[in-house]
Design an enzyme around this catalytic site. Structure first.
Site, short mmCIF file in Angstrom:
data_model
loop_
_atom_site.label_atom_id
_atom_site.label_comp_id
_atom_site.label_asym_id
_atom_site.label_seq_id
_atom_site.Cartn_x
_atom_site.Cartn_y
_atom_site.Cartn_z
N GLU A 134 73.50 -38.29 167.06
CA GLU A 134 74.92 -38.18 166.74
C GLU A 134 75.83 -38.56 167.91
O GLU A 134 77.00 -38.89 167.72
CB GLU A 134 75.25 -36.75 166.31
N SER A 138 64.38 -32.20 160.56
CA SER A 138 63.63 -31.19 161.30
C SER A 138 64.32 -29.83 161.29
O SER A 138 63.68 -28.79 161.04
CB SER A 138 63.39 -31.66 162.73
N PHE A 139 65.65 -29.80 161.52
CA PHE A 139 66.32 -28.50 161.61
C PHE A 139 66.44 -27.83 160.25
O PHE A 139 66.22 -26.62 160.12
CB PHE A 139 67.70 -28.64 162.26
N ALA A 172 64.23 -27.71 166.64
CA ALA A 172 63.48 -27.33 165.44
C ALA A 172 62.01 -27.11 165.73
O ALA A 172 61.38 -26.19 165.20
CB ALA A 172 63.67 -28.40 164.37
N LYS A 225 78.34 -31.84 173.12
CA LYS A 225 77.24 -31.85 174.08
C LYS A 225 76.33 -33.06 173.90
O LYS A 225 75.63 -33.46 174.83
CB LYS A 225 76.45 -30.54 174.02
N SER A 232 65.37 -33.75 172.95
CA SER A 232 66.69 -34.12 172.45
C SER A 232 66.75 -35.61 172.17
O SER A 232 66.46 -36.45 173.04
CB SER A 232 67.77 -33.75 173.49
N ARG A 233 67.14 -35.97 170.95
CA ARG A 233 67.26 -37.38 170.59
C ARG A 233 68.30 -38.08 171.45
O ARG A 233 68.12 -39.23 171.86
CB ARG A 233 67.62 -37.51 169.11
N ASN A 234 69.42 -37.40 171.71
CA ASN A 234 70.48 -38.02 172.50
C ASN A 234 70.06 -38.21 173.95
O ASN A 234 70.40 -39.22 174.57
CB ASN A 234 71.75 -37.18 172.39
N ARG A 237 66.42 -35.81 149.89
CA ARG A 237 66.94 -36.90 149.07
C ARG A 237 65.81 -37.72 148.46
O ARG A 237 65.88 -38.15 147.31
CB ARG A 237 67.84 -37.80 149.92
#
Length: 340
Positions: A282, A14-15, A141, A192, A255-257, A35
């Site tokens: 991450e 996305s980013f 994103a 973060k 946010s995924r996190n 990829r």
């Protein structure tokens, strides 16, 4: 526009897609490398990243390709938007096609799974002689492609790289600030993610505004304490790449996190959460790396230790929270306390 550049963005997430689209809108020649040949072809034809940014049309001049040589050869700027676990492998693959004067910028917010190595340090190791930078900040994103007004930070020892990135990305909705503390900016982006998991977990458990405010500010204190011992400038954490990114990531389900933490707070298993996420979070790997490094350095990081105990030592969330509230009551703003 004074000079039209060739720019490569490596990574079809996305980013990377959002950054490549800004550059195309600014009338530079830009290649977005993916990829997967199938994904690249589908995105090129549909003018849309259907996997990571569905519903947003990409600029007609943005070239999307799975041919790494085509993307990288002749590029003056190369942005690497690859997750930490495969970052080094992609950089090594791209190395053969890089022009000697190409400037290379990491946008990844993580730490290499083995050893405490940040992404820009990988670039230094694999690409000696190239100017290296880090782009980081409170940058979802989806909001970038929605043309929401956004600020980011480019950090590098090279003023030429900083200036080039600012000119290449600057638009009416995207502003890029400069910083020479590359290590601090990059650490902010990585650290973060840990605290976003904590804040998501707290939200799922019904934490009030008082609790949320305490978690955010104590997270910032831990980040600054750790980064200062690692050689970064703690003042960097008062900017967009520090507190700005922390607030964004710790308060939004974009946010995924944060979503990982929220699901943990609902009682779901970590392996199940990560499998269902569909994208890299991450913070889980970063937590392992930072906990190990903090123990080595003797850094007081109770939030990191608490989350580690929940995720990897089977401790109950309520038990850890109670222990944290009864822990050491230290100074509030530590970098002010330490000034002579």
């Amino acid at each position: 526009m004074a000079t039209k550049l060739k720019v490569a963005v490596l990574g079809g997430g996305s980013f990377g897609t959002a950054i490549a689209n800004i550059i195309a809108c600014n009338q530079h020649q830009v290649y977005l490398w993916m990829r997967s040949g199938e994904q690249a072809t589908a995105s090129q034809l549909a003018r849309e990243n259907t996997r990571y940014l569905p519903g947003y049309r990409l600029h007609d001049d943005l070239m999307i390709s799975a041919d790494l040589a085509q993307a990288v050869r002749g590029a003056q700027l190369v942005f690497v938007s690859i997750p930490s676990h495969s970052f080094r492998a992609v950089v090594r693959e791209a190395r053969a096609y890089l022009d000697p004067g190409a400037m290379v910028i990491s946008t990844a917010k993580g730490i290499e799974p083995e050893g405490f190595t940040l992404m820009s340090q990988i670039l230094e190791q694999e690409l000696p002689g190239h100017s290296i930078g880090v782009l980081s900040g409170p940058n979802f994103a989806k909001e970038i492609v929605q043309q929401q007004q956004t600020g980011s930070v480019i950090a590098s020892e090279s003023d030429a790289l900083i200036s080039c990135v600012q000119k290449t990305l600057c638009s009416s909705t995207f502003r890029v600030y400069a910083n020479h503390d590359r290590y601090g900016v990059e650490l902010g982006g990585a650290l973060k993610n840990i605290y976003a998991i904590i804040c998501g977990m707290a939200a799922a458990l019904g934490a009030g505004h008082n609790t949320q405010a305490m978690l955010l500010t104590r997270s910032l204190a831990e980040m600054g304490r750790f980064a200062q011992l690692m050689g970064a400038n703690p003042m960097t954490f008062l900017g967009l790449a520090g507190v700005g990114d922390l607030i964004l990531t710790c308060t939004s389900d974009l946010s995924r996190n944060y979503r990982v933490g929220f699901a943990l707070g609902q009682g779901k298993a970590l392996d199940e959460i990560v499998a269902n996420l569909g994208q890299v979070a991450e913070g889980v790997n970063t937590l392992r790396q930072v906990k190990q490094k903090a123990d080595e350095l003797g850094v007081y990081m109770p939030l990191v230790s608490g989350l580690y105990a929940v995720l990897f030592q089977g401790k109950a969330i309520h038990e850890v929270a109670a222990r944290l509230m009864m822990g050491e009551q230290n100074h509030d703003v530590e970098f002010i306390k330490n000034r002579s």
